[in-house]
Scaffold this active site. Structure first.
Site, short mmCIF file in Angstrom:
data_model
loop_
_atom_site.label_atom_id
_atom_site.label_comp_id
_atom_site.label_asym_id
_atom_site.label_seq_id
_atom_site.Cartn_x
_atom_site.Cartn_y
_atom_site.Cartn_z
N ARG A 1 41.80 37.31 73.37
CA ARG A 1 42.64 37.72 74.50
C ARG A 1 41.96 38.60 75.53
NH1 ARG A 1 47.69 39.48 71.01
NH2 ARG A 1 45.89 40.10 69.79
N ARG B 1 45.02 29.26 76.51
CA ARG B 1 45.86 29.35 75.32
C ARG B 1 47.35 29.19 75.60
NH1 ARG B 1 47.94 30.34 71.56
NH2 ARG B 1 47.75 32.36 70.58
N ARG C 1 35.65 38.75 67.18
CA ARG C 1 36.72 38.49 68.16
C ARG C 1 36.18 38.40 69.58
NH1 ARG C 1 41.91 40.11 66.03
NH2 ARG C 1 41.95 38.99 64.06
N ASP D 1 40.83 31.05 61.94
CA ASP D 1 41.46 32.26 61.42
C ASP D 1 41.36 32.27 59.91
OD1 ASP D 1 43.33 34.53 62.69
OD2 ASP D 1 43.98 34.12 60.65
N TYR E 1 47.71 39.50 52.65
CA TYR E 1 48.75 38.89 53.50
C TYR E 1 49.75 38.09 52.66
CZ TYR E 1 46.09 40.25 57.60
OH TYR E 1 45.46 40.99 58.55
O1 CP3 Z 1 35.90 35.36 68.09
C1 CP3 Z 1 36.09 35.43 66.85
O2 CP3 Z 1 35.74 36.42 66.19
C2 CP3 Z 1 36.63 34.22 66.13
C3 CP3 Z 1 38.00 34.20 65.97
C4 CP3 Z 1 38.76 34.89 64.87
C5 CP3 Z 1 40.17 34.89 64.89
N1 CP3 Z 1 40.62 35.42 63.73
C6 CP3 Z 1 40.98 34.34 65.98
C7 CP3 Z 1 42.23 35.06 66.28
C8 CP3 Z 1 38.36 35.50 63.68
C9 CP3 Z 1 36.97 35.79 63.16
C10 CP3 Z 1 39.56 35.83 62.96
C11 CP3 Z 1 39.56 36.41 61.61
C12 CP3 Z 1 40.74 37.15 61.18
N2 CP3 Z 1 42.05 36.82 61.31
C13 CP3 Z 1 40.68 38.35 60.44
C14 CP3 Z 1 39.42 39.03 60.02
C15 CP3 Z 1 38.82 39.73 61.17
C16 CP3 Z 1 39.39 41.10 61.41
O3 CP3 Z 1 39.92 41.31 62.49
O4 CP3 Z 1 39.23 41.93 60.53
C17 CP3 Z 1 41.98 38.77 60.18
C18 CP3 Z 1 42.42 40.03 59.46
C19 CP3 Z 1 42.85 37.77 60.72
C20 CP3 Z 1 44.33 37.72 60.70
C21 CP3 Z 1 44.83 37.82 62.09
N3 CP3 Z 1 44.91 36.74 62.95
C22 CP3 Z 1 45.22 38.99 62.78
C23 CP3 Z 1 45.29 40.38 62.20
C24 CP3 Z 1 45.55 38.59 64.10
C25 CP3 Z 1 45.94 39.47 65.25
C26 CP3 Z 1 47.35 39.38 65.66
C27 CP3 Z 1 47.50 39.80 67.10
O5 CP3 Z 1 48.05 39.01 67.86
O6 CP3 Z 1 47.05 40.92 67.44
C28 CP3 Z 1 45.33 37.20 64.18
C29 CP3 Z 1 45.51 36.35 65.37
C30 CP3 Z 1 44.25 35.96 66.03
N4 CP3 Z 1 43.23 35.33 65.38
C31 CP3 Z 1 43.92 36.12 67.40
C32 CP3 Z 1 42.65 35.55 67.57
C33 CP3 Z 1 41.88 35.40 68.84
C34 CP3 Z 1 44.80 36.76 68.49
C35 CP3 Z 1 46.09 36.07 68.70
C36 CP3 Z 1 46.17 34.97 69.75
O7 CP3 Z 1 45.31 34.80 70.63
O8 CP3 Z 1 47.18 34.26 69.67
#
Ligand code: CP3
Length: 347
Positions: free
Chosen positions: A31, A40, A27, A76, A152
């Site tokens: 954000r 974004r 990540r 994602d 999920y």
């Molecule tokens: O920089 C990086 O690591 C690459 C981007 C990345 C995202 N998702 C972008 C994202 C990666 C590697 C993921 C993988 C992902 N997505 C996982 C496995 C990694 C982990 O955290 O264990 C999981 C479980 C997800 C599912 C998911 N997508 C979650 C739990 C969330 C968070 C929701 C929130 O808003 O807190 C997301 C959304 C997400 N994916 C965001 C990002 C940058 C944040 C939301 C946004 O910016 O709109």
């Protein structure tokens, strides 16, 4: 001696000596970066991912800011199921939410194969754009491991107890394995598309595997992970396996076919090394919450991670889980500098 292009990250994945310990952050794009928030806006993250210009720019932002040793594609784990129309959205502050969760064998038909050209052209285009800017820094592609993606699809959203997942896997093991097979196919195609487009390593996120006992992991999750790694092995790119709370599963994860096993902050890396043996590299494992402590504490804890990793080759510095959204980017920059200055050469 100058490192080969992208050298230290890929060398560490292969347990070869490095010039400096490589570092990147799960990540790292997201954000916590003001430039990410500015770009974004407020739309769905899935729309941002579907726009190669935005996705490529977001992928590059942390590379430019921190000088990390690897980029990770902005995407994602639910992108493949979204692409085939399973009906998933990602709700800000919450995570993936599924309108009609997976409950029975009738739902298998909703999990058709991915057609890379038709369904993933935006991902391929994003990889191409990133590579054009990235120079020698390697790009990590990724996918969700079947257990974590299934959590999920079955729970319908983020879960703490995984009661529906565990009920389904116990009540109908045949259906569970059919579901795993569908998700193996989706994640394999997703990874192959990223590698074919130019990703030079891959990470499989089995983020929630730590909710399983070792016996459950062996029976219900590990076989699908092994199948994916076997399917992409021929590409010859390093394969990383990551999960949270997986201290009791590390020795099994080391048998998955992964070249690198990710470790969260709960198990020190020297103990993790004892659990995984010598056959894999380790990635981790600073607690992301430590970044909210004073800089002196961050320094102490960063050096402690390097110390626990020791001087043997095969350590990639990372956090134990993703960067938290309110993290101060300057603290991550501090960690990169510390790792690059103090990381052992491994020679
Ligand atoms: O920089 C990086 O690591 C690459 C981007 C990345 C995202 N998702 C972008 C994202 C990666 C590697 C993921 C993988 C992902 N997505 C996982 C496995 C990694 C982990 O955290 O264990 C999981 C479980 C997800 C599912 C998911 N997508 C979650 C739990 C969330 C968070 C929701 C929130 O808003 O807190 C997301 C959304 C997400 N994916 C965001 C990002 C940058 C944040 C939301 C946004 O910016 O709109």
């Amino acid at each position: 001696m100058a490192a080969a292009p992208g050298g230290d990250f890929l060398a560490a994945c292969r347990r070869q000596p490095v010039e400096r310990t490589p570092v990147w952050f799960m990540r790292q794009a997201g954000r916590s970066l003001p430039e990410y928030r500015a770009l974004r806006g407020s739309g769905s993250i899935l729309d941002a991912i579907a726009d190669p210009a935005i996705a490529a720019e977001v992928t590059m932002q942390p590379v430019r800011r921190y000088g990390v040793d690897a980029a990770i594609l902005f995407s994602d784990i639910v992108v493949p199921v979204h692409a085939i129309g399973f009906g998933v959205d990602v709700v800000p502050g919450r995570g993936p939410v599924v309108a009609e969760p997976f409950t029975s064998s009738a739902d298998l038909a909703r999990l058709r194969d991915l057609d890379p050209e038709a369904d993933l052209s935006h991902v391929i285009e994003t990889v191409h754009r990133v590579l054009a800017e990235l120079g020698p820094t390697p790009l990590i592609g990724f996918a969700g491991a079947p257990f974590t993606v299934a959590s999920y699809l079955i729970e319908g959203g983020p879960s703490r107890e995984f009661t529906k997942v565990k009920a389904l896997m116990r009540a109908d093991e045949g259906l569970w394995h059919q579901l795993m097979d569908r998700l193996v196919a989706l994640s394999t195609t997703f990874l192959a598309a990223q590698i074919n487009a130019g990703a030079s390593a891959i990470q499989l996120f089995d983020s929630w595997a730590g909710s399983l006992s070792p016996k459950e992991y062996e029976r219900f999750a590990l076989p699908a992970t092994k199948a994916i790694f076997e399917a992409v092995d021929g590409f010859g790119v390093p394969k990383i396996l990551f999960g949270v709370g997986t201290g009791e599963l590390l020795s099994q994860m080391a048998t998955s076919g992964a070249d690198v096993v990710g470790v969260d902050w709960r198990v020190p890396l020297d103990e993790a090394r004892r659990r995984v043996g010598e056959g894999v590299a380790l990635q981790g494992n600073l607690d992301p919450a430590v970044l909210f402590a004073p800089p002196s504490v961050i320094e102490e804890e960063t050096l402690a991670v390097l110390d626990a990793a020791g001087i043997a080759p095969g350590h990639i510095f990372n956090l134990g889980h993703g960067v938290l959204p309110t993290t101060d980017p300057d603290r991550l920059a501090q960690v990169v500098d510390l790792v690059h200055t103090h990381g052992r050469a491994g020679v």
